[in-house]
Write a protein that holds these residues in place. Structure first.
Motif, PDB file in Angstrom:
ATOM      1  N   ILE A  75       0.862  -1.176   0.000  1.00  6.42           N
ATOM      2  CA  ILE A  75       0.000   0.000   0.000  1.00  6.42           C
ATOM      3  C   ILE A  75       0.903   1.231   0.000  1.00  6.42           C
ATOM      4  N   PRO A  76       0.695   2.174  -0.897  1.00  5.92           N
ATOM      5  CA  PRO A  76       1.570   3.352  -0.939  1.00  5.92           C
ATOM      6  C   PRO A  76       1.368   4.252   0.274  1.00  5.92           C
ATOM      7  N   LEU A  77       2.467   4.832   0.749  1.00  7.17           N
ATOM      8  CA  LEU A  77       2.449   5.789   1.846  1.00  7.17           C
ATOM      9  C   LEU A  77       2.917   7.146   1.316  1.00  7.17           C
ATOM     10  N   LEU A  78       2.180   8.203   1.635  1.00  8.27           N
ATOM     11  CA  LEU A  78       2.610   9.528   1.231  1.00  8.27           C
ATOM     12  C   LEU A  78       3.835   9.940   2.043  1.00  8.27           C
ATOM     13  N   ASP A  79       4.828  10.535   1.382  1.00 13.33           N
ATOM     14  CA  ASP A  79       5.990  11.023   2.104  1.00 13.33           C
ATOM     15  C   ASP A  79       5.726  12.436   2.603  1.00 13.33           C
ATOM     16  N   SER A  80       6.700  13.008   3.287  1.00  9.27           N
ATOM     17  CA  SER A  80       6.498  14.313   3.928  1.00  9.27           C
ATOM     18  C   SER A  80       6.207  15.407   2.911  1.00  9.27           C
ATOM     19  N   ALA A  81       6.870  15.373   1.750  1.00  7.15           N
ATOM     20  CA  ALA A  81       6.626  16.395   0.737  1.00  7.15           C
ATOM     21  C   ALA A  81       5.197  16.324   0.216  1.00  7.15           C
ATOM     22  N   ALA A  82       4.702  15.109  -0.002  1.00  7.75           N
ATOM     23  CA  ALA A  82       3.335  14.944  -0.506  1.00  7.75           C
ATOM     24  C   ALA A  82       2.309  15.376   0.539  1.00  7.75           C
ATOM     25  N   VAL A  83       2.554  15.039   1.808  1.00  8.59           N
ATOM     26  CA  VAL A  83       1.633  15.452   2.869  1.00  8.59           C
ATOM     27  C   VAL A  83       1.616  16.971   2.979  1.00  8.59           C
ATOM     28  N   TYR A  84       2.787  17.575   2.916  1.00  6.23           N
ATOM     29  CA  TYR A  84       2.857  19.042   2.971  1.00  6.23           C
ATOM     30  C   TYR A  84       2.053  19.662   1.827  1.00  6.23           C
ATOM     31  N   GLU A  85       2.225  19.147   0.620  1.00  7.53           N
ATOM     32  CA  GLU A  85       1.519  19.707  -0.530  1.00  7.53           C
ATOM     33  C   GLU A  85       0.016  19.577  -0.380  1.00  7.53           C
ATOM     34  N   GLU A  86      -0.436  18.445   0.169  1.00 10.50           N
ATOM     35  CA  GLU A  86      -1.887  18.286   0.360  1.00 10.50           C
ATOM     36  C   GLU A  86      -2.425  19.281   1.391  1.00 10.50           C
ATOM     37  N   LEU A  87      -1.739  19.416   2.507  1.00  5.41           N
ATOM     38  CA  LEU A  87      -2.187  20.355   3.532  1.00  5.41           C
ATOM     39  C   LEU A  87      -2.136  21.794   3.023  1.00  5.41           C
ATOM     40  N   GLU A  88      -1.069  22.126   2.325  1.00  2.00           N
ATOM     41  CA  GLU A  88      -0.917  23.477   1.777  1.00  2.00           C
ATOM     42  C   GLU A  88      -2.038  23.791   0.791  1.00  2.00           C
ATOM     43  N   ALA A  89      -2.361  22.841  -0.087  1.00  4.31           N
ATOM     44  CA  ALA A  89      -3.428  23.055  -1.068  1.00  4.31           C
ATOM     45  C   ALA A  89      -4.781  23.203  -0.387  1.00  4.31           C
ATOM     46  N   ALA A  90      -5.046  22.380   0.626  1.00  2.00           N
ATOM     47  CA  ALA A  90      -6.323  22.472   1.342  1.00  2.00           C
ATOM     48  C   ALA A  90      -6.459  23.814   2.048  1.00  2.00           C
ATOM     49  N   LEU A  91      -5.379  24.299   2.632  1.00  7.74           N
ATOM     50  CA  LEU A  91      -5.411  25.609   3.286  1.00  7.74           C
ATOM     51  C   LEU A  91      -5.606  26.725   2.266  1.00  7.74           C
ATOM     52  N   ARG A  92      -4.903  26.629   1.167  1.00  2.97           N
ATOM     53  CA  ARG A  92      -4.977  27.674   0.144  1.00  2.97           C
ATOM     54  C   ARG A  92      -6.374  27.741  -0.474  1.00  2.97           C
ATOM     55  N   GLU A  93      -6.980  26.563  -0.665  1.00  2.00           N
ATOM     56  CA  GLU A  93      -8.296  26.501  -1.302  1.00  2.00           C
ATOM     57  C   GLU A  93      -9.442  26.487  -0.306  1.00  2.00           C
ATOM     58  N   LYS A  94      -9.092  26.561   0.999  1.00  4.17           N
ATOM     59  CA  LYS A  94     -10.087  26.600   2.084  1.00  4.17           C
ATOM     60  C   LYS A  94     -11.043  25.407   2.005  1.00  4.17           C
ATOM     61  N   ARG A  95     -10.431  24.212   1.938  1.00  5.64           N
ATOM     62  CA  ARG A  95     -11.194  22.969   1.876  1.00  5.64           C
ATOM     63  C   ARG A  95     -11.046  22.171   3.157  1.00  5.64           C
ATOM     64  N   SER A  96     -12.047  21.345   3.439  1.00  9.03           N
ATOM     65  CA  SER A  96     -11.974  20.433   4.578  1.00  9.03           C
ATOM     66  C   SER A  96     -10.860  19.418   4.366  1.00  9.03           C
ATOM     67  N   TYR A  97     -10.103  19.155   5.449  1.00  8.41           N
ATOM     68  CA  TYR A  97      -9.046  18.138   5.366  1.00  8.41           C
ATOM     69  C   TYR A  97      -8.730  17.693   6.784  1.00  8.41           C
ATOM     70  N   ALA A  98      -8.890  16.413   7.045  1.00  4.77           N
ATOM     71  CA  ALA A  98      -8.618  15.862   8.374  1.00  4.77           C
ATOM     72  C   ALA A  98      -7.489  14.853   8.288  1.00  4.77           C
ATOM     73  N   PHE A  99      -6.386  15.168   8.941  1.00  3.65           N
ATOM     74  CA  PHE A  99      -5.243  14.259   9.022  1.00  3.65           C
ATOM     75  C   PHE A  99      -5.254  13.645  10.420  1.00  3.65           C
ATOM     76  N   ILE A 100      -5.532  12.333  10.502  1.00  4.55           N
ATOM     77  CA  ILE A 100      -5.573  11.642  11.784  1.00  4.55           C
ATOM     78  C   ILE A 100      -4.456  10.599  11.837  1.00  4.55           C
ATOM     79  N   ARG A 101      -4.112  10.162  13.062  1.00  5.85           N
ATOM     80  CA  ARG A 101      -3.025   9.195  13.225  1.00  5.85           C
ATOM     81  C   ARG A 101      -3.466   8.095  14.194  1.00  5.85           C
ATOM     82  N   LEU A 102      -3.046   6.868  13.894  1.00  3.45           N
ATOM     83  CA  LEU A 102      -3.422   5.719  14.701  1.00  3.45           C
ATOM     84  C   LEU A 102      -2.197   5.149  15.403  1.00  3.45           C
ATOM     85  N   GLY A 103      -2.329   4.943  16.718  1.00  2.12           N
ATOM     86  CA  GLY A 103      -1.300   4.280  17.500  1.00  2.12           C
ATOM     87  C   GLY A 103      -1.920   3.132  18.267  1.00  2.12           C
TER      88      GLY A 103
END
Length: 372
Positions: free
Chosen positions: A148-176
């Motif tokens: 299963i592919p995992l997004l690296d830090s650059a890809a995660v940054y780009e997604e968060l940056e785009a969501a902020l710029r476009e004022k879209r909903s985006y939830a990044f959650i983490r499981l431990g």
């Protein structure tokens, strides 16, 4: 095309004056979305009303000092026996015992690998100079198609940056392990085993049994924009992850993944400060005030804090209070309740939310038990 946004969010019951839950999700950007990963199917709306816990209830991460003390052994977090595998002996061991520990560990490591290798070698031949490490590496090559592919830090940054710029909903959650043990209640593990392995769960915001928390976490996973997952192969981490996903009827191929420690990776690479610059930040959690000061010292704008978070049954109040602020991104450091808080704020508020975890303590300069 735009970046992936929040899937159909879970409805949060018993939260006063909250606007209608969003129903749509922006399409994924082809350059970022991992190949072969589909969008999640819509979830059933509606959740049972959340009960309000008394003030003395166990809190989320960073909450409940009595629980924090119970989880420390010689200043470190106490882990379940099954999790206590390490290559280095404890620092307080005498020199002779330290040497014995290291020798025993190495012998066990070799014996375990060679025994597994012997079980799978053909009986009608020998393979000269093969090692267990070499055999495992060769086997992994043949299994990559199941990966299963995992997004690296650059890809995660780009997604968060785009969501902020476009004022879209985006939830990044983490499981431990805390979230996974909560999800495993009477689905994968008995309550007795969950209690035994998760003695820290009240400190993290959930007291067992809690089927409401279990079921809501499952719904949140289905709709989250990005899920951070553990890389550890210990029993209550990655192996338990796929067991609980199957038990809750969640197709792991429908989710989008990165590592559960991506928050730390992005901080170490300087990506978080770049992401936060020029944005209005809301902080949720028990160390919110300390983190506010730390971020203000770096020239960042924190518009508000919501603190404390008194465990899972405080989620409704926390979400209602957070909705009163005008912000761009919410950093949620509240143990297991961080997941429903992040998902509900993103879904109903149309905001970017980040399950920040113990990184909040580190950035605020506070000492917390280290995860092993």
């Amino acid at each position: 095309m735009t970046e992936p946004s929040l899937r159909k969010p879970v409805k949060l019951a018993a939260v006063p004056s909250i606007s209608q839950t969003r129903k749509t999700r922006a399409p994924a950007k082809a350059a970022v979305k991992p190949k072969g990963v589909k969008s999640a199917a819509p979830t059933k709306p509606g959740k049972p009303p959340l009960k309000k816990a008394p003030r003395k209830a166990a809190g989320g991460k960073g909450k409940g000092r009595a629980f924090s003390r119970r989880r420390r052994v010689n200043g470190k977090r106490k882990m379940p026996v099954a999790m206590q595998s390490r290559s280095e002996p404890p620092n307080d061991l005498p020199q002779d015992r330290r040497r014995s520990y290291e020798q025993g560990f190495q012998e066990g490591l070799i014996e375990g690998g060679e025994r597994l290798l012997q079980e799978h070698l053909p009986s009608d031949m020998i393979i000269p100079d093969i090692t267990a490490r070499e055999a495992i590496a060769a086997g992994i090559e043949t299994l990559k198609e199941r990966g299963i592919p995992l997004l690296d830090s650059a890809a995660v940054y780009e997604e968060l940056e785009a969501a902020l710029r476009e004022k879209r909903s985006y939830a990044f959650i983490r499981l431990g392990d805390g979230e996974l043990l909560t999800l495993a209640q009477e689905k994968v593990l008995s309550l007795e085993e969950v209690r035994r392995a998760g003695q820290f769960l009240p400190y993290a915001g959930v007291t067992i049994p809690n089927p409401e928390a279990r079921d809501e976490l499952a719904e949140c996973i289905k709709v989250a924009s990005l899920v951070g997952v553990p890389m550890s192969r210990h029993p209550y981490f990655q192996p338990l992850l796929f067991a609980v996903l199957r038990a809750h009827g969640i197709d792991y191929r429908e989710l989008r993944y990165t590592t559960s420690t991506m928050n730390y990776t992005m901080a170490e690479q300087g990506l978080l400060l770049r992401l936060f610059h020029g944005r209005k930040i809301l902080i949720v959690g028990d160390v919110a005030e300390q983190l506010r000061q730390a971020l203000a010292d770096k020239g960042l704008e924190v518009v508000g804090t919501v603190t404390p978070v008194n465990g899972y049954y405080d989620v409704a109040r926390v979400v209602a209070e957070a909705m009163q602020y005008d912000y761009d991104i919410a950093l949620v450091a509240a143990g297991i309740p961080a997941i429903p808080i992040a998902v509900h704020l993103a879904g109903m508020g149309g905001k970017v939310t980040f399950d920040f975890g113990h990184l909040a303590d580190r950035m605020a300069g506070l000492a917390r038990p280290e995860r092993q």
